[in-house]
Design an enzyme around this catalytic site. Structure first.
Site, mmCIF file in Angstrom:
data_model
loop_
_atom_site.group_PDB
_atom_site.id
_atom_site.type_symbol
_atom_site.label_atom_id
_atom_site.label_comp_id
_atom_site.label_asym_id
_atom_site.label_seq_id
_atom_site.Cartn_x
_atom_site.Cartn_y
_atom_site.Cartn_z
ATOM 1 N N TYR A 239 -40.362 40.528 32.219
ATOM 2 C CA TYR A 239 -40.930 38.998 32.395
ATOM 3 C C TYR A 239 -40.136 38.030 33.252
ATOM 4 O O TYR A 239 -40.275 37.547 34.425
ATOM 5 C CB TYR A 239 -41.784 38.717 31.389
ATOM 6 C CG TYR A 239 -42.424 37.295 31.684
ATOM 7 C CD1 TYR A 239 -43.840 37.140 32.148
ATOM 8 C CD2 TYR A 239 -41.854 35.998 31.563
ATOM 9 C CE1 TYR A 239 -44.534 35.972 32.464
ATOM 10 C CE2 TYR A 239 -42.534 34.710 31.956
ATOM 11 C CZ TYR A 239 -43.963 34.895 32.241
ATOM 12 O OH TYR A 239 -44.617 33.693 32.667
ATOM 13 N N VAL B 227 -48.465 28.536 21.440
ATOM 14 C CA VAL B 227 -48.434 28.148 20.139
ATOM 15 C C VAL B 227 -49.568 27.045 19.815
ATOM 16 O O VAL B 227 -50.137 27.002 18.701
ATOM 17 C CB VAL B 227 -46.929 27.726 19.383
ATOM 18 C CG1 VAL B 227 -46.500 26.646 20.420
ATOM 19 C CG2 VAL B 227 -47.008 27.556 18.090
HETATM 20 C C1 UD2 Z 1 -42.968 30.530 26.741
HETATM 21 C C2 UD2 Z 1 -44.000 31.154 27.586
HETATM 22 C C3 UD2 Z 1 -43.723 32.394 28.201
HETATM 23 C C4 UD2 Z 1 -42.215 32.435 28.760
HETATM 24 C C5 UD2 Z 1 -41.155 31.884 27.789
HETATM 25 C C6 UD2 Z 1 -40.049 31.742 28.252
HETATM 26 C C7 UD2 Z 1 -46.282 30.369 26.732
HETATM 27 C C8 UD2 Z 1 -47.437 30.523 26.099
HETATM 28 N N1 UD2 Z 1 -45.300 31.275 26.633
HETATM 29 O O1 UD2 Z 1 -42.856 31.346 25.602
HETATM 30 O O2 UD2 Z 1 -44.521 32.917 29.095
HETATM 31 O O3 UD2 Z 1 -42.402 31.476 29.743
HETATM 32 O O4 UD2 Z 1 -41.662 30.546 27.389
HETATM 33 O O5 UD2 Z 1 -38.874 31.470 27.378
HETATM 34 O O6 UD2 Z 1 -46.064 29.159 27.117
HETATM 35 N N2 UD2 Z 1 -44.905 30.070 17.127
HETATM 36 C C9 UD2 Z 1 -45.096 30.135 15.889
HETATM 37 N N3 UD2 Z 1 -46.361 30.677 15.515
HETATM 38 C C10 UD2 Z 1 -47.217 31.096 16.269
HETATM 39 C C11 UD2 Z 1 -46.995 31.069 17.693
HETATM 40 C C12 UD2 Z 1 -45.978 30.562 18.172
HETATM 41 O O7 UD2 Z 1 -44.329 29.878 15.044
HETATM 42 O O8 UD2 Z 1 -48.576 31.362 15.741
HETATM 43 C C13 UD2 Z 1 -43.679 29.738 17.726
HETATM 44 C C14 UD2 Z 1 -42.951 30.529 18.558
HETATM 45 O O9 UD2 Z 1 -41.858 31.586 17.572
HETATM 46 C C15 UD2 Z 1 -41.951 29.981 19.473
HETATM 47 C C16 UD2 Z 1 -42.783 28.823 19.672
HETATM 48 O O10 UD2 Z 1 -43.842 28.660 18.597
HETATM 49 O O11 UD2 Z 1 -40.927 29.477 18.783
HETATM 50 C C17 UD2 Z 1 -43.482 28.782 20.967
HETATM 51 O O12 UD2 Z 1 -44.136 30.061 21.156
HETATM 52 P P1 UD2 Z 1 -45.100 30.245 22.466
HETATM 53 O O13 UD2 Z 1 -45.444 31.905 22.354
HETATM 54 O O14 UD2 Z 1 -46.196 29.459 22.850
HETATM 55 O O15 UD2 Z 1 -44.102 30.160 23.696
HETATM 56 P P2 UD2 Z 1 -42.608 30.939 24.011
HETATM 57 O O16 UD2 Z 1 -41.705 29.508 24.182
HETATM 58 O O17 UD2 Z 1 -42.385 32.012 23.131
#
Ligand code: UD2
Length: 310
Positions: free
Chosen positions: A149, A193
């Site tokens: 990605y 999240v």
């Molecule tokens: C974000 C972007 C992704 C990419 C990435 C680049 C979103 C939705 N995704 O991923 O497209 O650009 O950044 O680095 O914006 N979490 C929990 N529990 C849950 C879901 C998530 O603890 O039920 C944590 C997850 O492990 C992470 C944080 O929340 O530490 C953010 O997770 P995310 O999936 O919203 O976004 P991210 O930063 O992984």
């Protein structure tokens, strides 16, 4: 003017369409409805200034736009948001990601070159940086994506710059950090999240944190993101690459506690192992967003969370 919004039925896309229609523009949405939803645009039903066309950008956009441009004249500007949005999906299906995310961008740029589009605004991602030790992360930080990605977003950025330099297509790239707000779909495990936590906390169900929750993210409210998109659509900021974040960061555990509290405190907070490839810290340097586009995120996390929950 006539603005094409690829991915216009999605979360960020539909808010972008709201803003453009509100400013009096004519809008054509191209969306394959894989993750976009017609319901996100239902409040514009009957609008004479909105066309919604089913189109997979990875198959090209000329044919889809032809009936609209025949009626209303050329597309003047394009906001390119259509994408395969899941980092995890890209790891399992790198070729699909390449076709949609890189191929789709090339199709948009070919259209822009051939028809003389006056601005292409591209939705890139913090994923182009990969794991960065020093925060906040500025745009000149070396890019080392750690997922297909991120690679395809970076390749798309390079393509934008090539079309700008060689073919004279005006372009601006926005590197989104963690965008949240109303209409973000909580239904997939890879949804944002905040959408997942909000959905669960409202129902009094437990929230699941991956890891101890000390990992941080830079959350920016969709309304602020749409202001940045609108600014980038204007003339100027050619070949600019700008982070789109709030400039702040919050730990996921603190975020979870805030959302539970805002929802009446009924949900328990559980923990599971970290996701593979988890980035531990993320915070955008936002000077360029301000200097090149005149945008500063205005919505506090608390206000944005309240609005999202409402
Ligand atoms: C974000 C972007 C992704 C990419 C990435 C680049 C979103 C939705 N995704 O991923 O497209 O650009 O950044 O680095 O914006 N979490 C929990 N529990 C849950 C879901 C998530 O603890 O039920 C944590 C997850 O492990 C992470 C944080 O929340 O530490 C953010 O997770 P995310 O999936 O919203 O976004 P991210 O930063 O992984």
């Amino acid at each position: 003017m006539l603005v094409a919004v690829t991915g216009g039925a999605g979360f960020i896309g539909s808010h972008t369409v709201d803003r453009l229609l509100g400013a009096g523009h004519r809008v054509v949405v191209l969306d394959d409805f894989r993750t976009g939803r017609r319901a996100n645009l239902a409040h514009h039903a009957g609008s004479e200034r909105l066309d919604i066309i089913a189109c997979d950008v990875s198959h090209g956009i000329f044919a889809a736009l032809a009936p609209v441009t025949a009626r209303h004249g050329p597309v003047e500007r394009i906001v390119h948001l259509a994408a395969q949005v899941s980092v995890v999906h890209s790891v399992a299906n790198p070729l699909v990601d390449m076709q949609i995310n890189y191929g789709g961008t090339l199709h948009v740029l070919e259209y822009a070159r051939a028809t003389g589009v006056r601005k292409v605004v591209f939705a890139s991602s913090a994923a182009v940086y990969g794991d960065v030790a020093i925060m906040p992360v500025g745009e000149d930080t070396p890019t080392r994506p750690v997922s297909p990605y991120g690679i395809d977003k970076l390749a798309s950025e390079l393509a934008l710059d090539y079309y700008a330099a060689v073919h004279g297509v005006p372009t601006t790239t926005l590197r989104f950090f963690n965008v949240y707000g109303p209409r973000q779909d909580p239904s997939s495990p890879y949804s944002g999240v905040i959408s997942i936590f909000a959905d669960r906390a409202k129902a009094g169900r437990p929230l699941l944190i991956f890891g101890d929750g000390s990992q941080t993210r830079d959350f920016i409210y969709v309304g602020d993101v749409v202001r940045a998109i609108a600014a980038a659509l204007e003339d100027g900021a050619d070949r600019v690459v700008a982070n789109v974040g709030s400039g702040g960061e919050i730990a996921v555990l603190e975020l979870a506690r805030s959302i539970v509290e805002l929802c009446g405190g009924r949900s328990a907070i559980h923990h599971a192992p970290y996701r593979p490839g988890e980035i531990l810290k993320s915070r955008a340097q936002v000077d360029r967003l301000h200097e090149a586009l005149g945008i500063v995120a205005e919505t506090s996390l608390l206000d944005g969370l309240r609005e999202t929950l409402r």
